[in-house]
Motif scaffolding. Structure first.
Motif, PDB file in Angstrom:
ATOM      1  N   THR A  38     -26.201   4.609 -10.223  1.00 18.85           N
ATOM      2  CA  THR A  38     -26.176   4.668 -11.682  1.00 18.85           C
ATOM      3  C   THR A  38     -25.627   3.375 -12.267  1.00 18.85           C
ATOM      4  O   THR A  38     -24.680   2.791 -11.750  1.00 18.85           O
ATOM      5  CB  THR A  38     -25.320   5.850 -12.160  1.00 18.85           C
ATOM      6  OG1 THR A  38     -23.988   5.726 -11.627  1.00 18.85           O
ATOM      7  CG2 THR A  38     -25.908   7.169 -11.701  1.00 18.85           C
ATOM      8  N   ASP A  39     -26.260   2.935 -13.373  1.00 17.91           N
ATOM      9  CA  ASP A  39     -25.785   1.760 -14.090  1.00 17.91           C
ATOM     10  C   ASP A  39     -25.070   2.158 -15.378  1.00 17.91           C
ATOM     11  O   ASP A  39     -24.734   1.312 -16.202  1.00 17.91           O
ATOM     12  CB  ASP A  39     -26.936   0.806 -14.400  1.00 17.91           C
ATOM     13  CG  ASP A  39     -28.060   1.489 -15.162  1.00 17.91           C
ATOM     14  OD1 ASP A  39     -28.030   2.732 -15.309  1.00 17.91           O
ATOM     15  OD2 ASP A  39     -28.977   0.780 -15.621  1.00 17.91           O
ATOM     16  N   ALA A  40     -24.850   3.468 -15.571  1.00 16.74           N
ATOM     17  CA  ALA A  40     -24.120   3.997 -16.730  1.00 16.74           C
ATOM     18  C   ALA A  40     -23.662   5.407 -16.368  1.00 16.74           C
ATOM     19  O   ALA A  40     -24.122   5.996 -15.378  1.00 16.74           O
ATOM     20  CB  ALA A  40     -25.010   4.015 -17.976  1.00 16.74           C
ATOM     21  N   SER A  41     -22.749   5.955 -17.150  1.00 14.88           N
ATOM     22  CA  SER A  41     -22.292   7.320 -16.888  1.00 14.88           C
ATOM     23  C   SER A  41     -23.411   8.306 -17.210  1.00 14.88           C
ATOM     24  O   SER A  41     -24.260   8.064 -18.071  1.00 14.88           O
ATOM     25  CB  SER A  41     -21.057   7.634 -17.737  1.00 14.88           C
ATOM     26  OG  SER A  41     -21.369   7.518 -19.112  1.00 14.88           O
ATOM     27  N   LEU A  42     -23.428   9.427 -16.478  1.00 16.02           N
ATOM     28  CA  LEU A  42     -24.470  10.441 -16.650  1.00 16.02           C
ATOM     29  C   LEU A  42     -23.847  11.780 -17.007  1.00 16.02           C
ATOM     30  O   LEU A  42     -22.742  12.112 -16.558  1.00 16.02           O
ATOM     31  CB  LEU A  42     -25.277  10.606 -15.356  1.00 16.02           C
ATOM     32  CG  LEU A  42     -26.211   9.478 -14.923  1.00 16.02           C
ATOM     33  CD1 LEU A  42     -26.892   9.860 -13.615  1.00 16.02           C
ATOM     34  CD2 LEU A  42     -27.249   9.177 -15.983  1.00 16.02           C
ATOM     35  N   ASP A  43     -24.571  12.558 -17.804  1.00 17.04           N
ATOM     36  CA  ASP A  43     -24.210  13.948 -18.049  1.00 17.04           C
ATOM     37  C   ASP A  43     -24.848  14.768 -16.940  1.00 17.04           C
ATOM     38  O   ASP A  43     -26.063  15.020 -16.950  1.00 17.04           O
ATOM     39  CB  ASP A  43     -24.710  14.388 -19.423  1.00 17.04           C
ATOM     40  CG  ASP A  43     -24.259  15.799 -19.766  1.00 17.04           C
ATOM     41  OD1 ASP A  43     -23.752  16.505 -18.861  1.00 17.04           O
ATOM     42  OD2 ASP A  43     -24.418  16.198 -20.940  1.00 17.04           O
ATOM     43  N   LEU A  44     -24.055  15.178 -15.962  1.00 13.53           N
ATOM     44  CA  LEU A  44     -24.591  15.843 -14.782  1.00 13.53           C
ATOM     45  C   LEU A  44     -25.062  17.266 -15.055  1.00 13.53           C
ATOM     46  O   LEU A  44     -25.636  17.901 -14.169  1.00 13.53           O
ATOM     47  CB  LEU A  44     -23.540  15.849 -13.670  1.00 13.53           C
ATOM     48  CG  LEU A  44     -23.134  14.459 -13.163  1.00 13.53           C
ATOM     49  CD1 LEU A  44     -22.015  14.562 -12.133  1.00 13.53           C
ATOM     50  CD2 LEU A  44     -24.326  13.731 -12.568  1.00 13.53           C
ATOM     51  N   THR A  45     -24.836  17.760 -16.269  1.00  9.15           N
ATOM     52  CA  THR A  45     -25.336  19.090 -16.619  1.00  9.15           C
ATOM     53  C   THR A  45     -26.784  19.035 -17.102  1.00  9.15           C
ATOM     54  O   THR A  45     -27.417  20.065 -17.268  1.00  9.15           O
ATOM     55  CB  THR A  45     -24.460  19.724 -17.713  1.00  9.15           C
ATOM     56  OG1 THR A  45     -24.562  18.943 -18.914  1.00  9.15           O
ATOM     57  CG2 THR A  45     -23.008  19.794 -17.253  1.00  9.15           C
ATOM     58  N   LYS A  46     -27.292  17.830 -17.343  1.00  3.48           N
ATOM     59  CA  LYS A  46     -28.650  17.665 -17.854  1.00  3.48           C
ATOM     60  C   LYS A  46     -29.562  17.097 -16.771  1.00  3.48           C
ATOM     61  O   LYS A  46     -29.109  16.456 -15.815  1.00  3.48           O
ATOM     62  CB  LYS A  46     -28.654  16.740 -19.066  1.00  3.48           C
ATOM     63  CG  LYS A  46     -27.866  17.286 -20.259  1.00  3.48           C
ATOM     64  CD  LYS A  46     -27.941  16.320 -21.439  1.00  3.48           C
ATOM     65  CE  LYS A  46     -27.194  16.870 -22.647  1.00  3.48           C
ATOM     66  NZ  LYS A  46     -27.248  15.933 -23.803  1.00  3.48           N
ATOM     67  N   GLU A 103     -32.880   0.531  -3.917  1.00  4.34           N
ATOM     68  CA  GLU A 103     -33.771   0.220  -5.031  1.00  4.34           C
ATOM     69  C   GLU A 103     -33.003   0.215  -6.346  1.00  4.34           C
ATOM     70  O   GLU A 103     -31.846   0.630  -6.417  1.00  4.34           O
ATOM     71  CB  GLU A 103     -34.927   1.229  -5.105  1.00  4.34           C
ATOM     72  CG  GLU A 103     -35.835   1.216  -3.887  1.00  4.34           C
ATOM     73  CD  GLU A 103     -36.995   2.181  -4.028  1.00  4.34           C
ATOM     74  OE1 GLU A 103     -37.518   2.320  -5.156  1.00  4.34           O
ATOM     75  OE2 GLU A 103     -37.371   2.816  -3.026  1.00  4.34           O
ATOM     76  N   GLY A 104     -33.693  -0.256  -7.407  1.00  6.52           N
ATOM     77  CA  GLY A 104     -33.094  -0.314  -8.735  1.00  6.52           C
ATOM     78  C   GLY A 104     -33.253  -1.684  -9.349  1.00  6.52           C
ATOM     79  O   GLY A 104     -33.181  -2.703  -8.647  1.00  6.52           O
ATOM     80  N   GLU A 105     -33.485  -1.721 -10.662  1.00  5.11           N
ATOM     81  CA  GLU A 105     -33.688  -3.000 -11.337  1.00  5.11           C
ATOM     82  C   GLU A 105     -32.437  -3.864 -11.314  1.00  5.11           C
ATOM     83  O   GLU A 105     -32.516  -5.082 -11.170  1.00  5.11           O
ATOM     84  CB  GLU A 105     -34.135  -2.753 -12.780  1.00  5.11           C
ATOM     85  CG  GLU A 105     -35.534  -2.160 -12.902  1.00  5.11           C
ATOM     86  CD  GLU A 105     -35.963  -2.000 -14.341  1.00  5.11           C
ATOM     87  OE1 GLU A 105     -35.138  -2.292 -15.246  1.00  5.11           O
ATOM     88  OE2 GLU A 105     -37.118  -1.592 -14.583  1.00  5.11           O
ATOM     89  N   GLU A 106     -31.275  -3.251 -11.455  1.00  3.03           N
ATOM     90  CA  GLU A 106     -30.022  -4.010 -11.506  1.00  3.03           C
ATOM     91  C   GLU A 106     -29.229  -3.921 -10.212  1.00  3.03           C
ATOM     92  O   GLU A 106     -28.609  -4.891  -9.789  1.00  3.03           O
ATOM     93  CB  GLU A 106     -29.146  -3.511 -12.671  1.00  3.03           C
ATOM     94  CG  GLU A 106     -29.774  -3.696 -14.043  1.00  3.03           C
ATOM     95  CD  GLU A 106     -29.889  -5.156 -14.434  1.00  3.03           C
ATOM     96  OE1 GLU A 106     -29.104  -5.973 -13.919  1.00  3.03           O
ATOM     97  OE2 GLU A 106     -30.770  -5.482 -15.261  1.00  3.03           O
ATOM     98  N   LEU A 107     -29.249  -2.763  -9.559  1.00  4.73           N
ATOM     99  CA  LEU A 107     -28.337  -2.521  -8.437  1.00  4.73           C
ATOM    100  C   LEU A 107     -29.039  -2.410  -7.092  1.00  4.73           C
ATOM    101  O   LEU A 107     -28.372  -2.170  -6.085  1.00  4.73           O
ATOM    102  CB  LEU A 107     -27.522  -1.255  -8.706  1.00  4.73           C
ATOM    103  CG  LEU A 107     -26.709  -1.262 -10.010  1.00  4.73           C
ATOM    104  CD1 LEU A 107     -25.989   0.056 -10.206  1.00  4.73           C
ATOM    105  CD2 LEU A 107     -25.708  -2.418 -10.008  1.00  4.73           C
ATOM    106  N   GLY A 108     -30.362  -2.582  -7.054  1.00  8.46           N
ATOM    107  CA  GLY A 108     -31.065  -2.553  -5.783  1.00  8.46           C
ATOM    108  C   GLY A 108     -30.571  -3.656  -4.854  1.00  8.46           C
ATOM    109  O   GLY A 108     -30.406  -4.800  -5.258  1.00  8.46           O
ATOM    110  N   GLY A 109     -30.308  -3.307  -3.594  1.00 11.39           N
ATOM    111  CA  GLY A 109     -29.831  -4.286  -2.622  1.00 11.39           C
ATOM    112  C   GLY A 109     -28.336  -4.488  -2.620  1.00 11.39           C
ATOM    113  O   GLY A 109     -27.835  -5.317  -1.861  1.00 11.39           O
ATOM    114  N   THR A 110     -27.609  -3.750  -3.446  1.00 12.56           N
ATOM    115  CA  THR A 110     -26.147  -3.903  -3.491  1.00 12.56           C
ATOM    116  C   THR A 110     -25.478  -2.924  -2.536  1.00 12.56           C
ATOM    117  O   THR A 110     -26.068  -1.948  -2.087  1.00 12.56           O
ATOM    118  CB  THR A 110     -25.604  -3.682  -4.911  1.00 12.56           C
ATOM    119  OG1 THR A 110     -25.956  -2.356  -5.350  1.00 12.56           O
ATOM    120  CG2 THR A 110     -26.196  -4.700  -5.877  1.00 12.56           C
TER     121      THR A 110
END
Length: 289
Positions: A38-46, A103-110
């Motif tokens: 994740t690149d931001a916080s998520l509402d895990l209920t949704k 994978e991921g646009e910002e965090l892929g390969g990290t």
């Protein structure tokens, strides 16, 4: 795929992935692998349909790292009502263990390290120590999708070149079929035209690729690793190559070897520095032929 101005800078490698020689990180036993982070916080209920610019798929593993220490961890995408997926089955990571993101646009390969006790999941990005050089371009090639493949040839500037003998290269991912998808994997394509030039890099050919040959697309400025494999007695693969005077070793893999001051009198190394390319019938760049 349409042509671009950068197409002539492409180098396409043709070969097959190795199944018996694989890249394994030194600390792979202490590493978890996920598809996305994740690149931001998520509402895990949704329900969630996208993470870091990539569409989520069923059973994908996702590193949730910005929801606070009590919710962070690895989650798995499960089927849910409506659109998207429900992230559940939380997995906590032991202190000091790492999580690799593929994978991921910002965090892929990290890679991320869990810094606290299991009941407090705090992830910090792991950046490997730099070498003495300033760029570390080669070290950056060893991502989660790095693997080794036996390469039989390559295409460049619209021409296919066959290597005099296969070599092992560092590649990334599974590659793309050089012959296109077969309707039935048991079907053999006896006759076919070259695949789309965007895949093979060539517009016409007097040869055919085997059905299981894959192609990897790179730019000529990309960094990689090449292994030239020789088999035989030590006398043949070491002593004769180094000292010479033995069996015929024309074309031996001594290109790039440091032989300054070595006793190479009598060694037949004609054609050694040809970048490994078999250019019979092909356009030999820079030669007078």
């Amino acid at each position: 795929m349409a042509e671009s101005l950068l197409s002539f800078s492409e180098v396409l490698l043709f070969g097959r992935p190795l199944s018996d020689l694989q890249i394994k990180a030194a600390d792979a036993d202490d590493e978890e692998n996920v598809r996305l982070a994740t690149d931001a916080s998520l509402d895990l209920t949704k329900n969630v349909s996208e993470v870091d610019g990539v569409d989520l798929a069923l059973n994908d593993k996702v590193l949730v790292r910005l929801n606070g220490s009590k919710e962070n961890g690895i989650y798995q995408a499960a089927a849910a009502q409506g659109q998207g997926f429900q992230l559940g089955s939380r997995q906590t990571i032991e202190k000091g263990k790492s999580v690799s993101v593929s994978e991921g646009e910002e965090l892929g390969g990290t890679t991320w390290i869990q810094r606290k006790e299991p009941n407090k999941q705090i992830f910090k990005e792991f950046k490997p120590p730099r070498g003495r050089g300033k760029n570390n371009f080669l070290k950056g090639q060893f991502g989660p999708d790095a693997k080794l493949a036996r390469i039989y040839g390559f295409s460049y500037e619209g021409t296919y070149f066959e290597l005099p003998e296969p070599a092992i290269f560092l590649v990334h991912g599974d590659g793309e079929s050089a012959t296109g998808k077969l309707p039935d994997k048991t079907e053999v394509q006896v006759s076919r035209a070259p695949l789309n030039p965007s895949v093979t890099g060539v517009a016409s050919a007097e040869y055919q690729f085997a059905n299981d040959i894959m192609v990897w697309d790179y730019d000529k400025a990309d960094y990689s690793i090449r292994f030239d494999v020789m088999t035989g007695m030590l006398e043949q693969i070491l002593l004769d190559v180094y000292f010479g005077g033995g069996p015929d070793i024309s074309g031996a893999k001594v290109s790039g070897a440091k032989v300054s001051g070595a006793k190479v009198s009598g060694a037949k190394v004609s054609g050694a520095k040809v970048s490994g390319a078999k250019v019979s019938g092909a356009k030999a760049r820079g030669s007078g032929d």
